[in-house]
Design an enzyme around this catalytic site. Structure first.
Site, short mmCIF file in Angstrom:
data_model
loop_
_atom_site.label_atom_id
_atom_site.label_comp_id
_atom_site.label_asym_id
_atom_site.label_seq_id
_atom_site.Cartn_x
_atom_site.Cartn_y
_atom_site.Cartn_z
N HIS A 18 3.73 33.39 29.10
CA HIS A 18 5.10 33.39 29.18
C HIS A 18 5.65 34.39 29.93
CE1 HIS A 18 4.53 36.26 26.00
NE2 HIS A 18 3.70 35.79 25.43
N CYS A 49 8.56 42.30 12.46
CA CYS A 49 9.36 41.12 13.37
C CYS A 49 8.94 39.61 13.21
CB CYS A 49 9.31 41.55 14.80
SG CYS A 49 7.50 41.30 15.51
N CYS A 78 -11.60 47.89 14.89
CA CYS A 78 -11.25 48.44 13.83
C CYS A 78 -10.23 47.39 13.23
CB CYS A 78 -10.56 49.72 13.89
SG CYS A 78 -9.78 50.65 12.62
N CYS A 122 1.61 45.73 16.58
CA CYS A 122 2.33 44.46 17.13
C CYS A 122 2.75 44.64 18.58
CB CYS A 122 3.59 44.36 16.20
SG CYS A 122 4.70 43.01 16.63
#
Length: 318
Positions: free
Chosen positions: A248, A292, A302, A307
């Site tokens: 994208h 979001c 981990c 994000c």
């Protein structure tokens, strides 16, 4: 003139006169060479045997020749008494050194060849045909011999990413691999590309963290790390998003996922992608960002993740 009758005449006097005594002087015999003056050292006469003049031998030299040598315990060669090492051992060492150098040069010359041809006649274990010198191939890694046609056939039908040596006599199965250099020499360019492509597909399928480029018919793929979110394909030069599992460019992950929601009703490809993301969330392979709402995925390592859109730190376990 009166002559004395009693005086002898000259003739008579000459006849009657006694001869004078002769004296003899003893002279030395004539010499043909000058004699050498007497020497204090005793000279050794040179013997003559049947007319052959035998050379003189120094007594000390003769005594030294009679000294026994020493016998080598390894090869039983008798060496001179004052020799520090066995003569035969030194010659053997020189011979081994020359042989070692010849073998080194022979192995060095083999390195310039793409594959090694057989130097002896043998029977191929695949087709059981007798192979003449130079008609077969000796593999570099294991030194097993095969005829060229059989080895080429084994390479073409193998389904493995790395092709093993086909040697198997019922007691031992070889575990070494045929080198890329040998395969290039045995196959045509088209055949080698086919084998290489198949090997890459097999290697990709065996990888847990492998990602294939989303460009149609592209051969690019990678093995990603946990801290990497994008993959720049070396084949098609497109950038793949590892979070969305899609390309994208010009949009971030949230914009792409929102656009995907709108297109899902009419676009079958977008609908399939949306269903894939929802399935990942249901199976616990992905989650929505609490800030979001974008879908994020934990790759490995981990439980702490971040994000890729709003940079919010998230705990995968909660």
């Amino acid at each position: 003139m009166m002559r004395d009758l009693y005086a002898p005449s000259k003739k008579m006097a000459a006849t009657d006169a006694k001869p004078a005594p002769t004296t003899f002087r003893e002279e030395a015999p004539p010499t043909t060479r000058q004699e050498a003056p007497p020497s204090s050292k005793q000279e050794v006469s040179r013997p003559v045997i049947y007319g052959v003049d035998v050379p003189l031998v120094n007594p000390k030299e003769a005594e030294r020749r009679e000294e026994p040598g020493w016998e080598c315990p390894a090869c039983t060669v008798v060496n001179l008494p004052h020799r520090p090492g066995c003569e035969n051992a030194e010659e053997e060492q020189q011979r081994k050194e020359m042989e070692r150098r010849r073998n080194y040069e022979a192995h060095r010359n083999l390195d310039f060849k793409d594959y090694i041809e057989n130097t002896e006649n043998f029977q191929c274990l695949i087709c059981y045909e007798d192979v003449e010198i130079g008609e077969g191939v000796m593999l570099r890694e294991c030194l097993h011999d095969f005829c060229k046609d059989c080895l080429k056939g084994q390479i073409m039908v193998s389904e493995e990413a790395q092709i093993r040596c086909p040697f198997d006599d019922g007691h031992y199965q070889c575990q070494t691999f045929i080198t890329e250099r040998e395969m290039r020499a045995l196959l045509t360019e088209e055949e080698f590309e086919k084998v290489e492509k198949r090997g890459l597909q097999q290697a990709e399928a065996a990888m847990v963290d492998a990602f294939h480029c989303k460009t149609p018919d592209c051969q690019g793929w990678c093995v990603y790390d946990d801290d990497v979110n994008f993959y720049d394909c070396n084949f098609c030069k497109k950038q793949n998003c590892l979070t969305c599992k899609a390309i994208h460019e010009g949009m971030n992950c949230k914009e792409y996922q929102d656009d995907l929601e709108r297109k899902a009703a009419n676009d079958e490809a977008a609908k399939a992608t949306k269903e894939m993301l929802e399935k990942m969330i249901q199976q616990g392979e992905a989650m929505n960002c609490t800030q979001c709402g974008v879908i994020v995925q934990k790759k490995e390592g981990c439980d702490w993740i971040k994000c890729s859109v709003c940079k919010t730190e998230l705990c995968w376990a909660t």
